[in-house]
Every structure is written in C-alpha cells, then in structure tokens.
Design a protein around this motif. Structure first.
Motif, PDB file in Angstrom:
ATOM      1  N   LEU A  14       0.848  -1.174   0.000  1.00 35.54           N
ATOM      2  CA  LEU A  14       0.000   0.000   0.000  1.00 35.54           C
ATOM      3  C   LEU A  14       0.887   1.229   0.000  1.00 35.54           C
ATOM      4  O   LEU A  14       1.885   1.285   0.722  1.00 35.54           O
ATOM      5  N   THR A  15       0.519   2.199  -0.808  1.00 33.24           N
ATOM      6  CA  THR A  15       1.205   3.488  -0.814  1.00 33.24           C
ATOM      7  C   THR A  15       0.159   4.556  -0.546  1.00 33.24           C
ATOM      8  O   THR A  15      -0.827   4.656  -1.286  1.00 33.24           O
ATOM      9  N   VAL A  72       3.662   0.647   2.893  1.00 33.34           N
ATOM     10  CA  VAL A  72       3.340  -0.433   3.820  1.00 33.34           C
ATOM     11  C   VAL A  72       3.314  -1.740   3.047  1.00 33.34           C
ATOM     12  O   VAL A  72       2.688  -1.835   1.986  1.00 33.34           O
ATOM     13  N   GLU A  73       3.994  -2.752   3.569  1.00 38.38           N
ATOM     14  CA  GLU A  73       4.060  -4.055   2.922  1.00 38.38           C
ATOM     15  C   GLU A  73       3.653  -5.140   3.908  1.00 38.38           C
ATOM     16  O   GLU A  73       3.982  -5.055   5.096  1.00 38.38           O
ATOM     17  N   ALA A  74       2.928  -6.137   3.430  1.00 45.04           N
ATOM     18  CA  ALA A  74       2.515  -7.271   4.258  1.00 45.04           C
ATOM     19  C   ALA A  74       2.872  -8.558   3.543  1.00 45.04           C
ATOM     20  O   ALA A  74       2.564  -8.714   2.358  1.00 45.04           O
ATOM     21  N   SER A 161      -2.630   3.707  -3.358  1.00 41.83           N
ATOM     22  CA  SER A 161      -2.538   2.551  -4.247  1.00 41.83           C
ATOM     23  C   SER A 161      -2.363   1.278  -3.444  1.00 41.83           C
ATOM     24  O   SER A 161      -1.773   1.276  -2.366  1.00 41.83           O
ATOM     25  N   ILE A 162      -2.898   0.187  -3.988  1.00 40.01           N
ATOM     26  CA  ILE A 162      -2.781  -1.142  -3.397  1.00 40.01           C
ATOM     27  C   ILE A 162      -2.322  -2.076  -4.498  1.00 40.01           C
ATOM     28  O   ILE A 162      -2.980  -2.205  -5.529  1.00 40.01           O
ATOM     29  N   THR A 163      -1.195  -2.735  -4.282  1.00 41.88           N
ATOM     30  CA  THR A 163      -0.626  -3.632  -5.282  1.00 41.88           C
ATOM     31  C   THR A 163      -0.327  -4.971  -4.633  1.00 41.88           C
ATOM     32  O   THR A 163       0.179  -5.018  -3.516  1.00 41.88           O
TER      33      THR A 163
END
Length: 280
Positions: A14-15, A72-74, A161-163
């Motif tokens: 997520l950015t 943010v990274e998961a 954004s969500i990637t």
C-alpha cells in the motif's frame, strides 16, 4: 523502499500520503490480509495497534517540510505476518513513550516491540525510516500462492494505491481499504456498502483481467465521488473485467453499483475507472 529484498516484490503493498486520515485505511486493509492468513482476533487487534503506531510515527515526524508517502508491505509467512512500514522522510525520530493527554493513537514504539514476536527499526538521517514487525498467526492457514516478480511494480495513478503479487491477497484488503476511504469522503452508508461490494467483485476477477501482471488499484477523491482505478491491464482486460461483473441469467451487472464505468487506454495498458457518487 528501504530494506526491500532484491529477489522478490513484496506480496501486498500500500502506498498512501502521510496523513493521519489514511492510517485507518492501512489498518483496515492489513486486518483483512491477517484474517485471511489465519490470524485470530486478539492477534488482529495487536496488529492494528502496531500498524497504527508505526504509521503515525511517519505521519508526525517523516515530512516536516513537504508532504510525502508512506509505504506499507505485508507478507504472510510460516506462522507470522511480516509487516513493513517505511517512509522517505527525515530519518529515524521515534516519539517518546510519554505522550500528551488525549492522544490515544500515540502509544510509543515500545508497545510495538511488546506486541510483536519480532521488531526492528532502521533508517538514516535524510533517507527515511523503516519499521519491520513480525506478528504471530495463532491459527495460521496455508499461505497464499505467491508469484515471484522480477520487475518493479508501479502503483496505479492515484493518491492511494494497493498492489499485490497474487490476487489471493486482495479481497479482504481491498474491500476494507475502499470502505475506509469512502467513509472519509462522507458517503452515505448504502454507498459505502456499494463501494465494498464492487471492490470485492473486482478483486475476485482481477487474476483473469491482469493475466501475468500484478493487480494494482488506485483510490482517488473525485470531489463529489470516490474513484477506484484498476490497472494497468493487458489488452482486452478492461472488457474482460466488465464482462465478469455480469450476473447470471441476465440478472444485470454489478457495474450498476457504480455511477459510471470507463475503460481508458494509456501508454502502459488499459485502466478501468469506477466512480461512486456520494448519493445514489
């Protein structure tokens, strides 16, 4: 992003702009990922706490002179959910543990260490800060199949954004993020529900529409509406996505949950823009 591994793209990214209002969006999205990965309710509550603190530290300290992003990274793994929160701001400047009265979100970085099974913070002055947290999955399920990507993923053209490198991670994360984003835009409850249903349907269809490309979604404030922008898609992906929203037995289409739907051709592929107005 600071500390990113060179051999793979993070599983969910997520950015968001470093604004306090976006912290809830991140928190809800990661809770969806955690629940899908098998985290129990107490674990999700702890996750929401540590993510809030890490993001708020970036909101308060990272960009004193000009706005900037939070990344943010998961990554669901063996028995843990690894979460990274990073910025490109002024560098490591943690808040003290003693906070002013009434600041319920400011819990102190020491709480992150207490609630996580693994915790680290790194950064250099002028180069940003990265917080890495490992949150245990008390009831871990099978980790989603993840494609390793050898290309950098550009986010959809939007403020949020969500990637994901695998569509299996999207349904819970995207619908919750859309809900939080829509609620901030003062949409009526029924319109927020429409936005969530549409996001769930689109995320379920994204694997086919994106083909070999990683799914990417952008959320934007259209003034009197919320925009969800999907892309870039491979050639024909826009129409495949729209066709997938059609209900069986000629019962209509889920497109009707949006006020307008448009397929746009751009240099890097096709984009589908869904617009949901504040009032239906």
């Amino acid at each position: 992003m600071a500390g990113q591994r060179a051999d793979s793209i993070p599983r969910l990214r997520l950015t968001v702009p470093a604004e306090a209002g976006n912290v809830a969006l991140v928190r809800h999205a990661l809770a969806g990922v955690a629940e899908a990965a098998g985290m129990d309710r107490p674990g999700v509550a702890d996750l929401e706490t540590v993510v809030t603190e890490a993001c708020m530290n970036a909101v308060v300290h990272a960009y004193p002179a000009a706005p900037g992003p939070i990344f943010v990274e998961a990554e669901p793994g063996a028995g843990v959910l690894v979460v990274r929160v990073a910025d490109r701001g002024v560098g490591f400047q943690p808040r003290p543990d003693v906070e002013s009265p009434g600041s319920s979100l400011r819990l102190g970085l020491s709480l992150i260490a207490a609630l996580s099974s693994g915790f680290s913070i790194s950064g250099r002055v002028g180069e940003g800060t990265e917080v890495v947290m490992e949150m245990p999955l008390e009831n871990p399920g099978p980790a989603p199949r993840i494609r390793d990507l050898d290309v950098e993923v550009e986010p959809a053209p939007s403020g949020v954004s969500i990637t994901a490198s695998d569509a299996a991670l999207l349904p819970g994360a995207l619908s919750r993020a859309v809900s939080a984003f829509a609620a901030r835009r003062d949409l009526a409850v029924d319109r927020v529900s429409d936005a969530m249903l549409l996001a769930e349907a689109v995320s379920d269809l994204s694997a086919d529409a994106f083909a070999s490309r990683p799914p990417s979604f952008g959320l934007a404030d259209g003034g009197d509406c919320v925009e969800m922008i999907v892309g870039p898609l491979a050639a024909g992906g826009g129409e495949r996505l729209r066709a997938g929203l059609e209900l069986p037995d000629a019962a209509g289409t889920l497109e009707r949950l949006a006020d307008s739907v448009a397929v746009e051709e751009r240099d890097d592929g096709e984009y589908v823009a869904f617009r949901i107005a504040a009032a239906g």
